[in-house]
Design an enzyme around this catalytic site. Structure first.
Site, PDB file in Angstrom:
ATOM      1  N   TYR A   1       0.835  -1.204   0.000  1.00 13.43           N
ATOM      2  CA  TYR A   1       0.000   0.000   0.000  1.00 13.43           C
ATOM      3  C   TYR A   1       0.873   1.258   0.000  1.00 13.43           C
ATOM      4  O   TYR A   1       1.897   1.298   0.673  1.00 13.43           O
ATOM      5  CB  TYR A   1      -0.883   0.009   1.263  1.00 13.43           C
ATOM      6  CG  TYR A   1      -1.802   1.196   1.277  1.00 13.43           C
ATOM      7  CD1 TYR A   1      -2.984   1.173   0.536  1.00 13.43           C
ATOM      8  CD2 TYR A   1      -1.475   2.358   1.955  1.00 13.43           C
ATOM      9  CE1 TYR A   1      -3.813   2.277   0.500  1.00 13.43           C
ATOM     10  CE2 TYR A   1      -2.310   3.460   1.923  1.00 13.43           C
ATOM     11  CZ  TYR A   1      -3.469   3.421   1.195  1.00 13.43           C
ATOM     12  OH  TYR A   1      -4.290   4.516   1.150  1.00 13.43           O
TER      13      TYR A   1
ATOM     14  N   TRP B   1       1.339   5.677  -1.704  1.00 14.26           N
ATOM     15  CA  TRP B   1       1.101   6.675  -2.759  1.00 14.26           C
ATOM     16  C   TRP B   1       2.183   6.682  -3.829  1.00 14.26           C
ATOM     17  O   TRP B   1       1.953   7.164  -4.924  1.00 14.26           O
ATOM     18  CB  TRP B   1       1.005   8.068  -2.135  1.00 14.26           C
ATOM     19  CG  TRP B   1      -0.387   8.471  -1.800  1.00 14.26           C
ATOM     20  CD1 TRP B   1      -1.308   7.733  -1.102  1.00 14.26           C
ATOM     21  CD2 TRP B   1      -1.028   9.705  -2.135  1.00 14.26           C
ATOM     22  NE1 TRP B   1      -2.471   8.452  -0.974  1.00 14.26           N
ATOM     23  CE2 TRP B   1      -2.321   9.671  -1.598  1.00 14.26           C
ATOM     24  CE3 TRP B   1      -0.634  10.856  -2.816  1.00 14.26           C
ATOM     25  CZ2 TRP B   1      -3.236  10.722  -1.723  1.00 14.26           C
ATOM     26  CZ3 TRP B   1      -1.534  11.907  -2.934  1.00 14.26           C
ATOM     27  CH2 TRP B   1      -2.819  11.821  -2.404  1.00 14.26           C
TER      28      TRP B   1
HETATM   29  N1  LIG Z   1      -1.063  18.443   2.934  1.00 10.39           N
HETATM   30  C1  LIG Z   1      -1.518  17.194   2.839  1.00 10.39           C
HETATM   31  N2  LIG Z   1      -2.711  16.948   2.229  1.00 10.39           N
HETATM   32  C2  LIG Z   1      -3.172  15.688   2.126  1.00 10.39           C
HETATM   33  C3  LIG Z   1      -2.427  14.576   2.601  1.00 10.39           C
HETATM   34  C4  LIG Z   1      -1.188  14.846   3.247  1.00 10.39           C
HETATM   35  O1  LIG Z   1      -0.500  13.929   3.721  1.00 10.39           O
HETATM   36  N3  LIG Z   1      -0.772  16.151   3.336  1.00 10.39           N
HETATM   37  N4  LIG Z   1      -2.906  13.288   2.453  1.00 10.39           N
HETATM   38  C5  LIG Z   1      -3.964  13.066   1.468  1.00 10.39           C
HETATM   39  C6  LIG Z   1      -4.662  11.801   1.736  1.00 10.39           C
HETATM   40  S1  LIG Z   1      -3.864  10.344   1.371  1.00 10.39           S
HETATM   41  C7  LIG Z   1      -5.919  11.733   2.226  1.00 10.39           C
HETATM   42  S2  LIG Z   1      -6.654  10.214   2.472  1.00 10.39           S
HETATM   43  C8  LIG Z   1      -6.666  12.951   2.566  1.00 10.39           C
HETATM   44  C9  LIG Z   1      -7.378  12.786   3.900  1.00 10.39           C
HETATM   45  O2  LIG Z   1      -8.363  13.733   4.058  1.00 10.39           O
HETATM   46  P1  LIG Z   1      -9.081  13.842   5.488  1.00 10.39           P
HETATM   47  O3  LIG Z   1      -9.335  12.515   6.051  1.00 10.39           O
HETATM   48  O4  LIG Z   1     -10.209  14.762   5.320  1.00 10.39           O
HETATM   49  O5  LIG Z   1      -7.903  14.588   6.288  1.00 10.39           O
HETATM   50  P2  LIG Z   1      -7.496  14.744   7.799  1.00 10.39           P
HETATM   51  O6  LIG Z   1      -6.522  15.889   7.795  1.00 10.39           O
HETATM   52  O7  LIG Z   1      -7.043  13.494   8.399  1.00 10.39           O
HETATM   53  O8  LIG Z   1      -8.833  15.171   8.541  1.00 10.39           O
HETATM   54  C10 LIG Z   1      -9.494  16.398   8.310  1.00 10.39           C
HETATM   55  C11 LIG Z   1      -9.912  16.983   9.624  1.00 10.39           C
HETATM   56  O9  LIG Z   1     -10.894  16.174  10.250  1.00 10.39           O
HETATM   57  C12 LIG Z   1     -10.898  16.511  11.631  1.00 10.39           C
HETATM   58  N5  LIG Z   1     -11.362  15.408  12.458  1.00 10.39           N
HETATM   59  C13 LIG Z   1     -10.645  14.390  12.969  1.00 10.39           C
HETATM   60  N6  LIG Z   1     -11.421  13.583  13.717  1.00 10.39           N
HETATM   61  C14 LIG Z   1     -12.664  14.134  13.682  1.00 10.39           C
HETATM   62  C15 LIG Z   1     -13.926  13.776  14.258  1.00 10.39           C
HETATM   63  O10 LIG Z   1     -14.070  12.772  14.966  1.00 10.39           O
HETATM   64  N7  LIG Z   1     -14.993  14.580  13.980  1.00 10.39           N
HETATM   65  C16 LIG Z   1     -14.884  15.679  13.209  1.00 10.39           C
HETATM   66  N8  LIG Z   1     -15.982  16.392  12.960  1.00 10.39           N
HETATM   67  N9  LIG Z   1     -13.717  16.042  12.664  1.00 10.39           N
HETATM   68  C17 LIG Z   1     -12.620  15.281  12.886  1.00 10.39           C
HETATM   69  C18 LIG Z   1      -9.470  16.847  11.987  1.00 10.39           C
HETATM   70  O11 LIG Z   1      -9.454  18.000  12.798  1.00 10.39           O
HETATM   71  C19 LIG Z   1      -8.805  17.008  10.651  1.00 10.39           C
HETATM   72  O12 LIG Z   1      -7.995  18.164  10.527  1.00 10.39           O
HETATM   73  O13 LIG Z   1      -5.802  14.079   2.632  1.00 10.39           O
HETATM   74  C20 LIG Z   1      -4.980  14.196   1.451  1.00 10.39           C
HETATM   75  N10 LIG Z   1      -4.366  15.490   1.496  1.00 10.39           N
HETATM   76  N1  LIG Z   2      -2.294   8.173  12.267  1.00  6.26           N
HETATM   77  C1  LIG Z   2      -2.583   8.273  10.970  1.00  6.26           C
HETATM   78  N2  LIG Z   2      -2.036   7.401  10.107  1.00  6.26           N
HETATM   79  C2  LIG Z   2      -2.325   7.504   8.804  1.00  6.26           C
HETATM   80  C3  LIG Z   2      -3.197   8.500   8.326  1.00  6.26           C
HETATM   81  C4  LIG Z   2      -3.763   9.395   9.253  1.00  6.26           C
HETATM   82  O1  LIG Z   2      -4.564  10.293   8.895  1.00  6.26           O
HETATM   83  N3  LIG Z   2      -3.427   9.253  10.573  1.00  6.26           N
HETATM   84  N4  LIG Z   2      -3.506   8.543   6.989  1.00  6.26           N
HETATM   85  C5  LIG Z   2      -3.451   7.288   6.275  1.00  6.26           C
HETATM   86  C6  LIG Z   2      -3.634   7.503   4.843  1.00  6.26           C
HETATM   87  S1  LIG Z   2      -5.156   8.140   4.362  1.00  6.26           S
HETATM   88  C7  LIG Z   2      -2.714   7.154   3.926  1.00  6.26           C
HETATM   89  S2  LIG Z   2      -3.122   7.291   2.255  1.00  6.26           S
HETATM   90  C8  LIG Z   2      -1.410   6.592   4.320  1.00  6.26           C
HETATM   91  C9  LIG Z   2      -0.246   7.072   3.441  1.00  6.26           C
HETATM   92  O2  LIG Z   2       0.827   6.202   3.557  1.00  6.26           O
HETATM   93  P1  LIG Z   2       1.916   6.028   2.400  1.00  6.26           P
HETATM   94  O3  LIG Z   2       1.307   6.274   1.072  1.00  6.26           O
HETATM   95  O4  LIG Z   2       2.603   4.738   2.630  1.00  6.26           O
HETATM   96  O5  LIG Z   2       2.901   7.232   2.741  1.00  6.26           O
HETATM   97  P2  LIG Z   2       3.980   7.974   1.845  1.00  6.26           P
HETATM   98  O6  LIG Z   2       4.836   8.744   2.795  1.00  6.26           O
HETATM   99  O7  LIG Z   2       3.326   8.746   0.762  1.00  6.26           O
HETATM  100  O8  LIG Z   2       4.846   6.782   1.254  1.00  6.26           O
HETATM  101  C10 LIG Z   2       5.158   6.642  -0.089  1.00  6.26           C
HETATM  102  C11 LIG Z   2       6.596   6.151  -0.206  1.00  6.26           C
HETATM  103  O9  LIG Z   2       6.860   5.901  -1.592  1.00  6.26           O
HETATM  104  C12 LIG Z   2       8.178   6.355  -1.875  1.00  6.26           C
HETATM  105  N5  LIG Z   2       8.264   6.601  -3.330  1.00  6.26           N
HETATM  106  C13 LIG Z   2       8.000   7.725  -4.022  1.00  6.26           C
HETATM  107  N6  LIG Z   2       8.212   7.531  -5.329  1.00  6.26           N
HETATM  108  C14 LIG Z   2       8.622   6.252  -5.477  1.00  6.26           C
HETATM  109  C15 LIG Z   2       8.987   5.458  -6.605  1.00  6.26           C
HETATM  110  O10 LIG Z   2       8.964   5.885  -7.748  1.00  6.26           O
HETATM  111  N7  LIG Z   2       9.355   4.164  -6.365  1.00  6.26           N
HETATM  112  C16 LIG Z   2       9.383   3.643  -5.111  1.00  6.26           C
HETATM  113  N8  LIG Z   2       9.756   2.365  -4.986  1.00  6.26           N
HETATM  114  N9  LIG Z   2       9.035   4.377  -4.033  1.00  6.26           N
HETATM  115  C17 LIG Z   2       8.653   5.654  -4.219  1.00  6.26           C
HETATM  116  C18 LIG Z   2       8.334   7.593  -1.034  1.00  6.26           C
HETATM  117  O11 LIG Z   2       9.707   7.904  -0.862  1.00  6.26           O
HETATM  118  C19 LIG Z   2       7.607   7.192   0.255  1.00  6.26           C
HETATM  119  O12 LIG Z   2       8.492   6.605   1.171  1.00  6.26           O
HETATM  120  O13 LIG Z   2      -1.133   6.904   5.682  1.00  6.26           O
HETATM  121  C20 LIG Z   2      -2.192   6.483   6.554  1.00  6.26           C
HETATM  122  N10 LIG Z   2      -1.767   6.607   7.938  1.00  6.26           N
HETATM  123 MO   LIG Z   3      -5.033   8.564   2.058  1.00  5.18          MO
END
Ligand SMILES: Nc1nc2c(c(=O)[nH]1)N[C@H]1C(S)=C(S)[C@@H](COP(=O)(O)OP(=O)(O)OC[C@H]3O[C@@H](n4cnc5c(=O)[nH]c(N)nc54)[C@H](O)[C@@H]3O)O[C@H]1N2
Ligand SMILES: Nc1nc2c(c(=O)[nH]1)N[C@H]1C(S)=C(S)[C@@H](COP(=O)(O)OP(=O)(O)OC[C@H]3O[C@@H](n4cnc5c(=O)[nH]c(N)nc54)[C@H](O)[C@@H]3O)O[C@H]1N2
Ligand SMILES: [Mo]
Length: 777
Positions: free
Chosen positions: A120, A122
Site C-alpha cells: 500500500y 502513494w
Molecule cells: N497536505 C496534505 N494533504 C493531504 C495529505 C497529506 O498527507 N498532506 N494526504 C492526502 C490523503 S492520502 C488523504 S486520504 C486525505 C485525507 O483527508 P481527510 O481525512 O479529510 O484529512 P485529515 O486531515 O485526516 O482530517 C481532516 C480533519 O478532520 C478533523 N477530524 C478528525 N477527527 C474528527 C472527528 O471525529 N470529527 C470531526 N468532525 N472532525 C474530525 C481533523 O481536525 C482534521 O484536521 O488528505 C490528502 N491530502
Molecule cells: N495516524 C494516521 N495514520 C495515517 C493516516 C492518518 O490520517 N493518521 N492517513 C493514512 C492515509 S489516508 C494514507 S493514504 C497513508 C499514506 O501512507 P503512504 O502512502 O505509505 O505514505 P507515503 O509517505 O506517501 O509513502 C510513499 C513512499 O513511496 C516512496 N516513493 C516515491 N516515489 C517512489 C517510486 O517511484 N518508487 C518507489 N519504490 N518508491 C517511491 C516515497 O519515498 C515514500 O516513502 O497513511 C495512513 N496513515
Molecule cells: Mo489517504
C-alpha cells in the site's frame, strides 16, 4: 539550461535543469494557487538520504549467502535485528539474484500466498512508473501474491457505501461540481471542516488548485458555513464559519440529534424517504427510541457531543429551510465504527429530501484532496494493467499487522469468514508502512515474522531501514511518464528531467531484470520499452475518451505539447436518480438509498447493525474507562508535507519544534499539566510513547491534542520494539483494529493519550533525517 514538463502529487510544473542539476521548479501560470511543497521536492532529489546502491542488512546477507551454499536454513535468520543493524552495499547482479532466489524459494516451499505484495502507498504521480502497480504486475505474472483490498484513506466508506448507496466512487470524487455548489448552496454543514491544507495534493497530480477560490465564490454567493470539528482551523477564516467544536468521534450522535429534530418537528421529507429510499420504517423508530427506549433527540446528542441542544435544534430547522449541503471528510470514517457517520449523514440528507437538487444533498470527501469537487472525466485515467492475481484473497488494507501476527487464523470481513496466510516474504515498493500503519510497536512485532523483506525506495525511510534488502529506486524526475487524475483537467506528458542518481533504477527496470531471472520477462514487459508503454497507455486513454466524444490529440502531439487539457463538464450529484428512481436505479440491492440494509443486517455484526446507529468508540473522551487526564489524539494529515514524503524538506523541517514534530494543545490543557509553548513533551498510552514539541493554540478544543502523521519513525532503542519514539510519529500511539467487521478499515482517529512534560536536557537527538550507516563491502 533546459525546461522540461513534469508533474507530482503536489502539482504539475516545469523543471528547469542545468548540467543535470535541478535548478528550479516552476508551477504553470494557469495554476491559481500552487503548493509551496513542490519547491521542497526539488531539494530531495540530491539529498543525502538517497539510497545509492542495493543495500542488504548485514546479518541477513551473511545468513542467506550461507544458505545458498547449503550451510544454513532460513529459520536461523536474525529477523529480530531488523531496524537495528547496519547495511552493506552489494552490486546489482547479486542483489537481483538474491531477490529472485528468495521469491522462487518461498513460492516453491510455501506457495504464492506466502508472498505479501500488497505494498500500500502513494509512491509518485506518474501512472506508468507507479511503483505499487508495477509490483502487482510483476507478482501477478509470477503466479500471484497476497494483496490488499481497500485503503487507509476511505476504507470504511468504500465497504459500506456499495451496500447502502452505490460504488465507492461516492467517497472518492463523485460529487456535485464546484460550479453548481458555488451557485446554489446556501447552507453548508461540514463535518470535519474543509481543511485547505489537504487540497494541495492529488494522487496522480494536479495542474490547478482551484478550491480556495471556489469556496470564496460560494461564500460570496451568500452561503453560510458551519464547521463541525475539534479544530477551528479545519475551515478557513475567510468563510466566516460557525465553529461547532464537536467531541471527537461523536459526529454520528450529532447527525442523529439533527435527524430526530427533523422528525419530531415534522420537517422531514416523507415522500423522498418512501420513494427514493428503503428502510425508513426501521430507521425512524430507531430515532424515536421505539426499540431501545432512547430517543436520539437533541438533548441526548448534546450530552454525547458537547454541542448545546438548542444549537442542534436551530441547525436542523435551518437545514430544512434552505438549500443545504452536508459534507463529511474522510477523517470521520478513519475511526472506530467509521461506517456510521457516512451512513448517518446519508440518512440525514435523505430526510431533508434535497438529494439530487443543485447544491444540496450530501458530498463525501470535499476538501480531502485537491481535485475533490472538480468535474471528473468519464473515461478511466491511464493506468498500467496489472493482469490477474491467481491468489484471490487479499487482506483488508489495514489488517497487515494482524496478518503477520496471526497466520492461519480466521477473521470476519464484509460478510465473509477469511483466513490469514502464512507470510514468509514481504515486498514493498512505493509505500511506507512505518509511516502509515497504526500501533507501530505492534507492527514491529509482526514485522519480525517473515523470513525476507524487500523494499524499493529512493530514500532511507523508516521502512527501508526495517528491510533486509533495499533496492534504490529513481525518483520521478529521472524517468518519463504520464501524470493524470480524473478530477484534474490536464493529462501531463512527464518528460525525464535528470539522469538516474547513483546506481538507482526505475522500479520498472528492476522488475524487468527480475522477470528475466524468473522467466516472466515476456509477460511482464509485453515486449514494450518505457516509451512504448507510455505511448500505449496514452493511446488507450485516447480511445476511451473518443467513446465519450472527447477528442484527444495523437501521442506525438500530446508528448510534444507537454500534455493536453480535457474539456470540462458539470455535475449535479444524483439528479437523474432523483428525477427518475426507477429509470436510474442505484447499484444497491433495492436500487434505492438503503436506510436499513437487509444485507448488512444479515451479517449479524453488533459493530455494524442494519441501520445507522450511535455505537460508542472503544476510545473516546466519554468512555467510562477513559483514564483520568486523557486527551483525544487527532493524528490528521500534515499541512507541511505529503504523509512521510518531504518530511526532510525545508517546509516540514521549519515547522519542527526543538527538532521534533509539533503537536498542538489548548492552553488550558497545557497549563493543567505544567506545559508551556515550545516545550518537548512525552505523549503516551498503553501502546507506546513518543516525544513532540508543543505549540499552544486556541484553535484546538479542550480535551484534544493534534499531532499530524508523517514524522519519520525513530525508536530511541532500535532493538526494542516497545521503545520510546523520539521524533513525533503518532502511529506508535494509534489503535490498530478494524472500524468494524464489515469494513475492517483503519481506526487511527480513535485514540486516547496522556501528555507529560519532560526534561529537555539529555533527550536523544533525532538522527533518522540523516543518512544511516551503510558500508561498502
Ligand atoms: N497536505 C496534505 N494533504 C493531504 C495529505 C497529506 O498527507 N498532506 N494526504 C492526502 C490523503 S492520502 C488523504 S486520504 C486525505 C485525507 O483527508 P481527510 O481525512 O479529510 O484529512 P485529515 O486531515 O485526516 O482530517 C481532516 C480533519 O478532520 C478533523 N477530524 C478528525 N477527527 C474528527 C472527528 O471525529 N470529527 C470531526 N468532525 N472532525 C474530525 C481533523 O481536525 C482534521 O484536521 O488528505 C490528502 N491530502
Ligand atoms: N495516524 C494516521 N495514520 C495515517 C493516516 C492518518 O490520517 N493518521 N492517513 C493514512 C492515509 S489516508 C494514507 S493514504 C497513508 C499514506 O501512507 P503512504 O502512502 O505509505 O505514505 P507515503 O509517505 O506517501 O509513502 C510513499 C513512499 O513511496 C516512496 N516513493 C516515491 N516515489 C517512489 C517510486 O517511484 N518508487 C518507489 N519504490 N518508491 C517511491 C516515497 O519515498 C515514500 O516513502 O497513511 C495512513 N496513515
Ligand atoms: Mo489517504
Amino acid at each position: 539550461m533546459s525546461t522540461v514538463p513534469h508533474s507530482s502529487h503536489w502539482g504539475s510544473f516545469t523543471a528547469v535543469v542545468d548540467d543535470d542539476t535541478l535548478v528550479e521548479v516552476v508551477p504553470p501560470d494557469t495554476d491559481a494557487r500552487p503548493s509551496r511543497l513542490i519547491h521542497d521536492f526539488a531539494d530531495s532529489v540530491d539529498s543525502d538520504l538517497r539510497v545509492r546502491r542495493p543495500a542488504v542488512r548485514r546479518s541477513w546477507l551473511t545468513a542467506v549467502r550461507a544458505e545458498r551454499q547449503g550451510e544454513a536454513a532460513p529459520g536461523t535468520r536474525r529477523t529480530d535485528l531488523r531496524g537495528a543493524e547496519p547495511f552493506v552495499e552489494i552490486d546489482w547482479d547479486e542483489a537481483l539474484d538474491l531477490v529472485a532466489g528468495e521469491l522462487e524459494r518461498v513460492r516453491s516451499d510455501h506457495g504464492n500466498a506466502a508472498i505479501f505484495g500488497g505494498s500500500y502507498g502513494w509512491a509518485s504521480a506518474g501512472r506508468f512508473h507507479h511503483a505499487r502497480t508495477q509490483l502487482h504486475r510483476f507478482l501477478n505474472a509470477f503466479g500471484g501474491h497476497t494483496s490488499q483490498v481497500g485503503n487507509y484513506s476511505f476504507g470504511a466508506a468504500a465497504m459500506i457505501l456499495p451496500h447502502v448507496l452505490g460504488p465507492a466512487q461516492f467517497a472518492n470524487g463523485r460529487l456535485s461540481s464546484w460550479d453548481v455548489v458555488s451557485e446554489h448552496t446556501r447552507l453548508w454543514v461540514m463535518f470535519g471542516g474543509i481543511a485547505l491544507k489537504n487540497t494541495q495534493l492529488e494522487s496522480g497530480g494536479l495542474s490547478d488548485h482551484p478550491i480556495p477560490d471556489r469556496l470564496r465564490a460560494t461564500r460570496d454567493n451568500g452561503c453560510r458555513f458551519v464547521s463541525v470539528s475539534p479544530l477551528r482551523d479545519d475551515a478557513p477564516d475567510f468563510l466566516d464559519p460557525q465553529w461547532l467544536p464537536v467531541r471527537p468521534n461523536t459526529d454520528t450522535a450529532l447527525m442523529l440529534g439533527l435527524a430526530h429534530t427533523l422528525l419530531a418537528e415534522n420537517l422531514h421529507d416523507e415522500e423522498f424517504l418512501t420513494t427514493r429510499c428503503v428502510g425508513w420504517e426501521r430507521f425512524g423508530p430507531y430515532l424515536l427510541g421505539d426499540d431501545d427506549g432512547i430517543a436520539k433527540d437533541a438533548d441526548w446528542a448534546a450530552e454525547i457531543t458537547r454541542i448545546r441542544a438548542e444549537t442542534i435544534r436551530d441547525l436542523a430547522r435551518e437545514m430544512a429551510g434552505t438549500t443545504t449541503m452536508i459534507s463529511v471528510t474522510w477523517s470521520l470514517q478513519r475511526a472506530d465504527h467509521g461506517e456510521q457517520p457516512y451512513w448517518a449523514a446519508l440518512a440525514l440528507a435523505a430526510m431533508l429530501g434535497q438529494i439530487g437538487l443543485p447544491g444540496a444533498g450530501f458530498g463525501f470527501g470535499y476538501g480531502a484532496a485537491g481535485t475533490m469537487g472538480n468535474w471528473q472525466y468519464p473515461f478511466p485515467a491511464p493506468r498500467l494493467p496489472v493482469g490477474e492475481n491467481p491468489v484471490t484473497a487479499p487482506i483488508p488494507a489495514a489488517r497487515i499487522a494482524d496478518m503477520l501476527l496471526h497466520p492461519g487464523e480466521d477473521y470476519e470481513f464484509n460478510g465473509e469468514r477469511r483466513t490469514y496466510p502464512d507470510t514468509r516474504l514481504v515486498y514493498w515498493a512505493g509505500g511506507n508502512p512505518f509511516h502509515h500503519h497504526q500501533d507501530l510497536n505492534r507492527l514491529r512485532r509482526g514485522w519480525q515474522r517473515p523470513e525476507t523483506i524487500v523494499v524499493h525506495e529512493p530514500f532511507w525511510t523508516a521502512t527501508a531501514r526495517q528491510a533486509d534488502i533495499v533496492l534504490p529506486a529513481t525518483t520521478t524526475l529521472e524517468r518519463n511518464d504520464l501524470g493524470a487524475a480524473s478530477g484534474d483537467k490536464r493529462i501531463v506528458a512527464m518528460h525525464r528531467a535528470l539522469n538516474p542518481r547513483h546506481a538507482a533504477r526505475a522500479d520498472w527496470d528492476i522488475f524487468s531484470a527480475l522477470a528475466a531471472r524468473v522467466g516472466t520477462h515476456e509477460s511482464f514487459t509485453a515486449g514494450r520499452t518505457e516509451m512504448e508503454w507510455i505511448e500505449h497507455l496514452y493511446t488507450r486513454t485516447r480511445q476511451a475518451a473518443a467513446d465519450y466524444d472527447i477528442a484527444l490529440p495523437d501521442f506525438a502531439t500530446f508528448w510534444a505539447d507537454g500534455g493536453v487539457d480535457v474539456p470540462q463538464g458539470s455535475t449535479v450529484l444524483l439528479a437523474d436518480f432523483r428525477a427518475d428512481p426507477a429509470g436510474h436505479p442505484l447499484s444497491t440491492p433495492s436500487g434505492r438509498i438503503e436506510l436499513f440494509s437487509e444485507t448488512i443486517d444479515a451479517f449479524g455484526y453488533d459493530d455494524c447493525p442494519g441501520h445507522p446507529a450511535w455505537l460508542p468508540p472503544t476510545e473516546w473522551l466519554g468512555a467510562p474507562d477513559a483514564p483520568a487526564g486523557s486527551l483525544h489524539l487527532v493524528s490528521n494529515q500534515p499541512g507541511q508535507r505529503l504523509h512521510s514524503q518531504l518530511d526532510t524538506g525545508g517546509t516540514s523541517q521549519a515547522a519542527k519544534i526543538a527538532g521534533r514534530e509539533p503537536c498542538r494543545l489548548n492552553p488550558a490543557d497545557a497549563a493543567a499539566r505544567g506545559i508551556a509553548d515550545g516545550d518537548v513533551v512525552r505523549i503516551v498510552n498503553s501502546r507506546g510513547a513518543c516525544l513532540a514539541g508543543v505549540e499552544l493554540s486556541d484553535d484546538i478544543s479542550p480535551g484534544v491534542i493534534q499531532l499530524s502523521a508523517g514524522a519519520w519513525y525513530e525508536a530511541a532503542d532500535p532493538t526494542d520494539p516497545a521503545s520510546l519514539e523520539i521524533h513525533g510519529n503518532p502511529n506508535v500511539l494509534t489503535a490498530d483494529h478494524g472500524t468494524s467487521r464489515l469494513a475492517q478499515g483503519p481506526a487511527a482517529l480513535s485514540t486516547l493519550v496522556r501528555v507529560e512534560p519532560v526534561d529537555a536536557a539529555g533527550l536523544p537527538a533525532v538522527t533518522v533525517t540523516s543518512r544511516p550507516p551503510v558500508f561498502a563491502e
